[in-house]
Design a protein around this motif. Structure first.
Motif, PDB file in Angstrom:
ATOM      1  N   ARG A 178       5.590   7.860   6.678  1.00 27.66           N
ATOM      2  CA  ARG A 178       4.468   6.971   6.349  1.00 27.66           C
ATOM      3  C   ARG A 178       4.910   5.528   6.157  1.00 27.66           C
ATOM      4  N   SER A 179       6.198   5.267   6.100  1.00 29.12           N
ATOM      5  CA  SER A 179       6.649   3.903   5.814  1.00 29.12           C
ATOM      6  C   SER A 179       6.405   3.017   7.030  1.00 29.12           C
ATOM      7  N   ALA A 183       0.894   3.990  -2.858  1.00 38.05           N
ATOM      8  CA  ALA A 183       0.530   5.395  -2.622  1.00 38.05           C
ATOM      9  C   ALA A 183       1.587   6.333  -3.194  1.00 38.05           C
ATOM     10  N   GLN A 226       1.124   6.296  -6.982  1.00 39.53           N
ATOM     11  CA  GLN A 226      -0.022   7.066  -7.445  1.00 39.53           C
ATOM     12  C   GLN A 226       0.186   8.564  -7.248  1.00 39.53           C
ATOM     13  N   ALA A 227       1.014   8.920  -6.266  1.00 37.93           N
ATOM     14  CA  ALA A 227       1.333  10.339  -6.080  1.00 37.93           C
ATOM     15  C   ALA A 227       2.414  10.790  -7.064  1.00 37.93           C
ATOM     16  N   LEU A 264      10.810  13.654   4.157  1.00 38.66           N
ATOM     17  CA  LEU A 264      10.583  13.195   5.530  1.00 38.66           C
ATOM     18  C   LEU A 264       9.122  12.813   5.753  1.00 38.66           C
ATOM     19  N   ALA A 265       8.212  13.541   5.082  1.00 39.60           N
ATOM     20  CA  ALA A 265       6.790  13.214   5.206  1.00 39.60           C
ATOM     21  C   ALA A 265       6.523  11.816   4.656  1.00 39.60           C
ATOM     22  N   TRP A 266       7.134  11.473   3.516  1.00 41.31           N
ATOM     23  CA  TRP A 266       6.974  10.125   2.956  1.00 41.31           C
ATOM     24  C   TRP A 266       7.677   9.094   3.840  1.00 41.31           C
ATOM     25  N   ALA A 291       0.835  -1.202   0.000  1.00 41.13           N
ATOM     26  CA  ALA A 291       0.000   0.000   0.000  1.00 41.13           C
ATOM     27  C   ALA A 291       0.872   1.255   0.000  1.00 41.13           C
ATOM     28  N   TYR A 292       1.946   1.194   0.759  1.00 49.52           N
ATOM     29  CA  TYR A 292       2.864   2.345   0.866  1.00 49.52           C
ATOM     30  C   TYR A 292       3.511   2.645  -0.483  1.00 49.52           C
TER      31      TYR A 292
END
Lengths: 111, 422
Positions: free
Chosen positions: A94-95, A31, A34-35, A89-91, A27-28
């Protein structure tokens, strides 16, 4: 982004009993795809599969096992294309490994 | 006792008392010094040096009767010395300071300039992204490193941004004053937005239950303190309505904060929360604040958001959520402030009120640069597609939401929902 897993906690996706961990990684990566930020990425097999090589003074040293036998092991990497360190860092946050292992974020070398 | 016995050592208790006394007057002192000096960075340096002296001396000598006057005197001395070193002694500001330097025995009543300082931190000339961080550091004295953790930014980059913002305040000569009635609504909204952003950081931090940095989730109480401060410092007129609305909004959220986790640490979505775990007295306090704000008859986005939270809290007394009323409140909110978050929440409210087609249409036409990485939008799309019976699409959206989730408990919850869609 270099993904490090806590070896003691058996966090490597290859050691996944019910498939939930692998699904989270899927899923990660999905995402990110898709981004439109992902350039490349691979998960690595467990550290038992590692072989290390050194050439010293013309002598080949080939050993079974990882480069360093530390508590955290490199489990995979993603190359992403984002505008800033903050975005990276935001990505990284999410990991699935951010809460149990470590994510190291580095810019690539511009040649 | 022999003369060789050492003096009683400064224990942790006296050190703690000194630190607390210093902390309590930090914002007021910095605001006053920065306002007098028109230079946040210089005031910070001087106050830091005064605090360092205080933490060294107070545990040994005891906290002085007027700690703020003590710190102010030392900090002003530092500022003057720095100015002399930089040969600024001819400037009228420095002359004025030299003329009225107070003695520590007879401190003047210290006016509270924190509101002026908040307005400078949220000045239109300061990048909106750096405003919450600037307020937390300048008014509350938080360290750049802790703010960087909360904002998911590198500590070096955060320190640099704060330095740049303070230089801009100084170089551009931004006014340290409360704006006049014409400007006030817009300028106050910027202050309140930055305070709410600080609260949101603390809220998200509490969301990742494992190893929560107490300082980061402590941003919630820091933001509540700031909102309360703004309410108490603004004159009692219609200009205060939005500040009261924001405080009410944050108190409604606080009241339900603990209910977001089950006893096993699992994520509990709002609709499934047991209302017995909500903080009823806090909800009552928020309701009183919101009613007080409404009396000024000056509606605004924060009052509307608070009203939406108030409607959610109705379930506590009436056992059900008034979705149709929430839809109307969101329509009014979107007319004033069409943020991505509000548009997503509006669509979900429409779906819960029974209008799945409208929710579908709203979500399909979302268009925002942050959409690709905005997790709530994908949760909402999954939810509404499932309601419309489009399971494959619902699964894809949920999968994407899972990939965008930071908190492990929320990820596990969404994975459970995905499994039930199989």
């Amino acid at each position: 982004m270099l993904m490090f897993f806590d070896t003691a906690a058996n966090q490597h996706p290859a050691l996944d009993a019910d498939g939930a961990r692998m699904a989270a990684w899927g899923a990660y990566a999905g995402a990110m795809g898709q981004a439109g930020v992902i350039v490349a990425g691979h998960g690595l097999q467990g550290r038992d599969s590692a072989t290390t090589l050194r050439l010293r003074d013309g002598v080949r040293q080939v050993q079974d096992g990882p480069f360093a036998d530390s508590k955290e092991q490199l489990g995979g990497y993603f190359v992403i294309d984002v505008a800033s360190l903050d975005d990276a860092l935001a990505w990284a946050a999410r990991s699935p490994t951010a809460t149990t292992g470590t994510v190291e974020v580095r810019p690539t070398l511009v040649m | 006792m022999s003369p060789a016995d050492p003096a009683p050592a400064a224990g942790p208790a006296s050190h703690q008392a000194a630190a607390l006394a210093a902390r309590q007057c930090y914002g007021r002192l910095l605001a006053w010094l920065a306002w007098q000096w028109r230079d946040v960075a210089a005031a910070e340096d001087a106050l830091a040096s005064a605090l360092e002296k205080a933490l060294r001396l107070w545990p040994l000598q005891g906290v002085p009767a007027a700690p703020d006057a003590w710190l102010l005197t030392v900090a002003r001395r530092e500022l003057l010395q720095a100015a002399r070193r930089e040969r600024l002694h001819t400037s009228p500001q420095v002359q004025a300071l030299l003329a009225d330097e107070p003695s520590a025995e007879h401190p003047p009543a210290l006016p509270d300039s924190r509101l002026q300082l908040l307005f400078v931190c949220a000045h239109p000339a300061i990048d909106a992204a750096v405003r919450p961080a600037l307020m937390l550091q300048v008014v509350l004295g938080l360290q750049a490193q802790h703010i960087a953790q909360a904002l998911l930014t590198s500590p070096a980059a955060m320190a640099q941004r704060l330095v740049r913002a303070k230089r801009k305040i100084h170089d551009a000569g931004l006014r340290f004053e409360v704006p006049g009635p014409d400007e006030l609504p817009v300028r106050l909204h910027a202050v309140l937005e930055a305070v709410y952003a600080a609260y949101g950081l603390g809220w998200d931090a509490a969301d990742s239950a494992e190893g929560v940095d107490a300082l980061v989730s402590g941003l919630r109480s820091e933001a509540l303190f700031l909102a309360d401060l703004v309410c108490s410092l603004l004159p009692a007129d219609a200009g205060r309505a939005e500040a009261e609305g924001l405080l009410a909004l944050m108190l409604f959220c606080e009241a339900r904060n603990g209910a977001r986790r089950g006893p096993d640490g699992a994520f509990v979505p709002l609709a499934e929360q047991d209302t017995a775990t909500w903080d009823a007295p806090l909800i009552a306090q928020a309701e009183r604040l919101l009613a007080g704000a409404a009396r000024w008859a000056a509606p605004g986005p924060f009052q509307l958001e608070a009203a939406i939270q108030s409607a959610h809290c109705e379930r506590l007394h009436r056992g059900r959520t008034p979705w149709a009323g929430i839809v109307v409140l969101y329509e009014r909110l979107l007319a004033l402030a069409p943020s991505l978050g509000a548009r997503v929440a509006f669509a979900v409210a429409c779906a819960q009120a029974g209008d799945v087609a409208r929710a579908d249409q709203l979500l399909a036409t979302l268009d925002h640069p942050r959409l690709a990485s905005y997790q709530p939008a994908w949760v909402a799309r999954g939810h509404v597609a499932a309601l419309a019976g489009r399971r494959a699409e619902a699964r894809r959206a949920l999968q994407r939401a899972i990939g965008l989730t930071i908190a492990p408990a929320v990820r596990a919850h969404l994975q459970g929902r995905l499994a039930r869609l199989a």
